[in-house]
Design a protein around this motif. Structure first.
Motif, PDB file in Angstrom:
ATOM      1  N   GLY A 115     -81.815-146.003 -36.410  1.00  0.00           N
ATOM      2  CA  GLY A 115     -82.607-144.790 -36.494  1.00  0.00           C
ATOM      3  C   GLY A 115     -81.899-143.673 -37.233  1.00  0.00           C
ATOM      4  N   THR A 116     -82.621-142.561 -37.397  1.00  0.00           N
ATOM      5  CA  THR A 116     -82.108-141.412 -38.132  1.00  0.00           C
ATOM      6  C   THR A 116     -82.267-140.157 -37.279  1.00  0.00           C
ATOM      7  N   GLU A 117     -81.249-139.317 -37.331  1.00  0.00           N
ATOM      8  CA  GLU A 117     -81.224-138.055 -36.590  1.00  0.00           C
ATOM      9  C   GLU A 117     -80.862-136.943 -37.565  1.00  0.00           C
ATOM     10  N   ARG A 118     -81.289-135.714 -37.273  1.00  0.00           N
ATOM     11  CA  ARG A 118     -81.024-134.584 -38.165  1.00  0.00           C
ATOM     12  C   ARG A 118     -80.311-133.480 -37.389  1.00  0.00           C
ATOM     13  N   CYS A 119     -79.401-132.764 -38.053  1.00  0.00           N
ATOM     14  CA  CYS A 119     -78.747-131.598 -37.454  1.00  0.00           C
ATOM     15  C   CYS A 119     -78.400-130.601 -38.546  1.00  0.00           C
ATOM     16  N   ARG A 120     -78.080-129.392 -38.132  1.00  0.00           N
ATOM     17  CA  ARG A 120     -77.719-128.356 -39.110  1.00  0.00           C
ATOM     18  C   ARG A 120     -76.303-128.571 -39.630  1.00  0.00           C
ATOM     19  N   VAL A 121     -75.349-128.784 -38.709  1.00  0.00           N
ATOM     20  CA  VAL A 121     -73.944-128.937 -39.100  1.00  0.00           C
ATOM     21  C   VAL A 121     -73.349-130.135 -38.369  1.00  0.00           C
ATOM     22  N   ALA A 122     -72.699-131.013 -39.113  1.00  0.00           N
ATOM     23  CA  ALA A 122     -71.899-132.090 -38.539  1.00  0.00           C
ATOM     24  C   ALA A 122     -70.438-131.837 -38.886  1.00  0.00           C
ATOM     25  N   ILE A 123     -69.584-132.057 -37.920  1.00  0.00           N
ATOM     26  CA  ILE A 123     -68.139-131.945 -38.133  1.00  0.00           C
ATOM     27  C   ILE A 123     -67.549-133.331 -37.945  1.00  0.00           C
ATOM     28  N   VAL A 124     -66.813-133.803 -38.937  1.00  0.00           N
ATOM     29  CA  VAL A 124     -66.172-135.106 -38.865  1.00  0.00           C
ATOM     30  C   VAL A 124     -64.694-134.886 -38.568  1.00  0.00           C
ATOM     31  N   GLY A 125     -64.274-135.259 -37.363  1.00  0.00           N
ATOM     32  CA  GLY A 125     -62.885-135.089 -36.958  1.00  0.00           C
ATOM     33  C   GLY A 125     -62.750-134.143 -35.785  1.00  0.00           C
ATOM     34  N   GLY A 126     -62.122-134.639 -34.696  1.00  0.00           N
ATOM     35  CA  GLY A 126     -61.992-133.857 -33.477  1.00  0.00           C
ATOM     36  C   GLY A 126     -60.579-133.406 -33.197  1.00  0.00           C
ATOM     37  N   GLY A 127     -59.822-133.055 -34.246  1.00  0.00           N
ATOM     38  CA  GLY A 127     -58.502-132.473 -34.056  1.00  0.00           C
ATOM     39  C   GLY A 127     -58.597-130.967 -33.877  1.00  0.00           C
ATOM     40  N   PRO A 128     -57.465-130.260 -33.920  1.00  0.00           N
ATOM     41  CA  PRO A 128     -57.492-128.812 -33.719  1.00  0.00           C
ATOM     42  C   PRO A 128     -58.390-128.065 -34.702  1.00  0.00           C
ATOM     43  N   VAL A 129     -58.465-128.539 -35.941  1.00  0.00           N
ATOM     44  CA  VAL A 129     -59.245-127.839 -36.966  1.00  0.00           C
ATOM     45  C   VAL A 129     -60.744-128.040 -36.724  1.00  0.00           C
ATOM     46  N   GLY A 130     -61.170-129.286 -36.543  1.00  0.00           N
ATOM     47  CA  GLY A 130     -62.582-129.544 -36.298  1.00  0.00           C
ATOM     48  C   GLY A 130     -63.083-128.901 -35.024  1.00  0.00           C
ATOM     49  N   LEU A 131     -62.279-128.954 -33.960  1.00  0.00           N
ATOM     50  CA  LEU A 131     -62.676-128.337 -32.691  1.00  0.00           C
ATOM     51  C   LEU A 131     -62.742-126.820 -32.804  1.00  0.00           C
TER      52      LEU A 131
END
Length: 530
Positions: A20-36
């Motif tokens: 399936g397909t989902e939509r969002c305004r912003v996706a962040i790839v990476g859950g380190g200090p910068v992405g978080l």
């Protein structure tokens, strides 16, 4: 061993059925200090995001440990600064040794009256844990662990991310993607992008050692120490009786062999002494790299942190510059998504943070050249400088054991209004705002008073102009006395005003502005006016 227990954040199956397909305004790839940090900042601006990470825990090993005053101030706005400070080891004194002799010491924050110190040392796994726990409290942040981005296809109306999970694959289409997936960035590879820059021919050992020791909470750096002849060494204290030790190995060192305890332990015993009990907590071997992408913005994909640039660890410029990337980008993205600024505002993220990366790479390269001389002549010159530094202040300015991280002043940004008035001191347009205490108890602080997600008009004494109509509801007015520490740090007179961007860099300043001055500077900071 150290007492930290690595958490498991828990995988949640996607709500979208496989394929399936989902939509969002912003996706962040990476859950380190910068992405978080970017996720928390977006939530503070009222923007929801989905954060994707292929793991479900924090980073293994201490990794980035030195967090600078500016980064702590950013995290304080995001609600985690005090927690970082409470756990971290505070330091501001550094000492430089040549052979067995101390040549000099330095103080990174000799001035009192600041909420945060020059630096804290805190293992990256603690920083990530505190950021994750803060993000979990935000309903606008959707944390998705064990959701691996396998492919990325940018388009005119969004970016299609192919996401793999233990329960099947799905497609996530995001209006914008923030690539915070580190030095080995999948996003960078899928877009066919590569770094340009320099890889230095040397290797360094990092060891986290758990021990009881009487060393002070200072940064100690040795050139050619007696316990590690011909190399360099660094000692730093971390929480939980963990000490960071860096040792120069040379380019011919075998990275795999040097990670083995039978190679590491003799080196550490030579430094610490045979009678000092310690446990080895974590070991890594790294190579200096000073590189970056040509551009950080590629349409709707925007690179931040190590995905955009790499520097050597001496100087603590990696994680700190990455958090400042997020700080620079998010307010601009929020204004664009909310229809308050044109898309061109996002291009200034690229220009401002590319300049910051070049500044960091320059300082990092100079540090590397001093720590690892390229010839016998260069080494003789370096050693002479170190010997002179014991008695001569001018020589200390030439010593480079890692110029420590400072925030960038965006001197050439089109978002700033140049000074019309003469200021004896104070932060210039493009510079980060300076903190100051607002009471004798140390409970009220200028930067905290200015926090809130939008622009701030900082006024000293009685205002000479009212807030323009188009700024009301969008700009916070903070009025302070035209005397005291804050006024001194801003070179303020009665009527002086500073317009601060949402990232608390100075957009404009005046001795006595008019309403038209303020309105024009605000519009310029949003690329709405030339």
């Amino acid at each position: 061993m150290a007492s930290f227990t690595y958490p498991q954040f828990g995988y949640r199956p996607p709500q979208t059925p496989p394929g399936g397909t989902e939509r969002c305004r912003v996706a962040i790839v990476g859950g380190g200090p910068v992405g978080l940090s970017a996720a928390l900042d977006l939530a503070a601006h009222g923007i929801g995001c989905i954060l994707l990470d292929e793991e479900d825990s924090v980073s293994v090993g201490s990794r980035a440990i030195c967090y600078a005053k500016r980064t702590l101030e950013i995290w304080d706005r995001l609600g985690v600064g005090q927690r970082m400070l409470d756990k971290g080891v505070t330091w501001q004194i550094g000492k430089v040794f040549h052979g067995p002799h101390q040549r000099y010491s330095f103080d990174l924050l000799p001035e009192s009256g600041h909420k945060f110190p020059a630096f804290i040392n805190l293992q990256q796994y603690y920083a990530e844990l505190y950021l994750v726990e803060a993000a979990r409290e935000q309903p606008l942040i959707d944390l998705r662990w064990k959701h691996r981005v396998a492919d990325a296809v940018p388009g005119n109306d969004g970016v299609r991310l192919s996401v793999e999970t233990p329960d099947g694959d799905y497609t996530l289409v995001a209006d914008y993607v923030l690539a915070a997936d580190g030095a080995r960035s999948t996003m960078r590879r899928k877009l066919g992008l590569d770094f340009r820059g320099q890889v230095f021919e040397d290797r360094f050992l990092i060891a986290d050692v758990h021990m009881k020791a009487d060393f002070p909470s200072e940064r100690w750096f040795w050139f050619d120490p007696p316990f590690h002849a011909g190399g360099s060494a660094l000692l730093h204290k971390q929480p939980d009786d963990v000490w960071r030790i860096d040792l120069q190995l040379g380019w011919q060192a075998d990275p795999e062999a040097e990670r083995q305890p039978e190679r590491v332990m003799p080196r550490l015993k030579a430094m610490l002494g045979n009678d000092v009990p310690f446990d080895l907590d974590w070991v890594s071997v790294y190579t200096f790299q000073c590189r970056r992408l040509d551009r950080f913005r590629h349409g709707r994909v925007i690179f931040i942190g190590d995905a955009a640039h790499q520097v050597s660890p001496f100087g603590a410029r990696g994680a700190n510059s990455g958090v400042q990337d997020a700080d620079n980008l998010v307010w601009k993205l929020a204004h664009v998504l909310n229809g308050e600024a044109p898309d061109a505002l996002l291009d200034t993220y690229d220009s401002e943070r590319v300049a910051a990366a070049d500044e960091n790479i320059l300082n990092s390269t100079r540090s590397t050249d001093f720590i690892v001389p390229k010839s016998a002549t260069a080494k003789a010159l370096r050693d002479a400088v170190l010997d002179l530094a014991a008695d001569h202040a001018f020589a200390r300015r030439l010593v480079n054991s890692g110029r420590l991280s400072l925030p960038t002043t965006y001197r050439d940004t089109p978002l700033s209004t140049p000074d019309r008035d003469i200021f004896a001191a104070g932060p210039v347009p493009g510079a980060p705002a300076v903190d100051a205490p607002l009471d004798d108890a140390g409970e009220a602080w200028l930067l905290r008073r200015c926090a809130g997600g939008g622009f701030t008009l900082l006024v000293f004494g009685e205002a000479t102009a009212s807030l323009p109509q188009d700024l009301r509801g969008r700009t916070k007015v903070v009025t302070l006395p035209a005397e005291g520490i804050a006024a001194q740090r801003y070179a303020a007179k009665p009527g002086t005003a500073y317009l601060l961007r949402p990232d608390q860099h100075v957009a404009a300043r005046w001795v006595q502005p008019t309403s038209a001055d303020i309105s024009m500077a605000y519009r310029k900071a949003l690329t709405l006016a030339a």
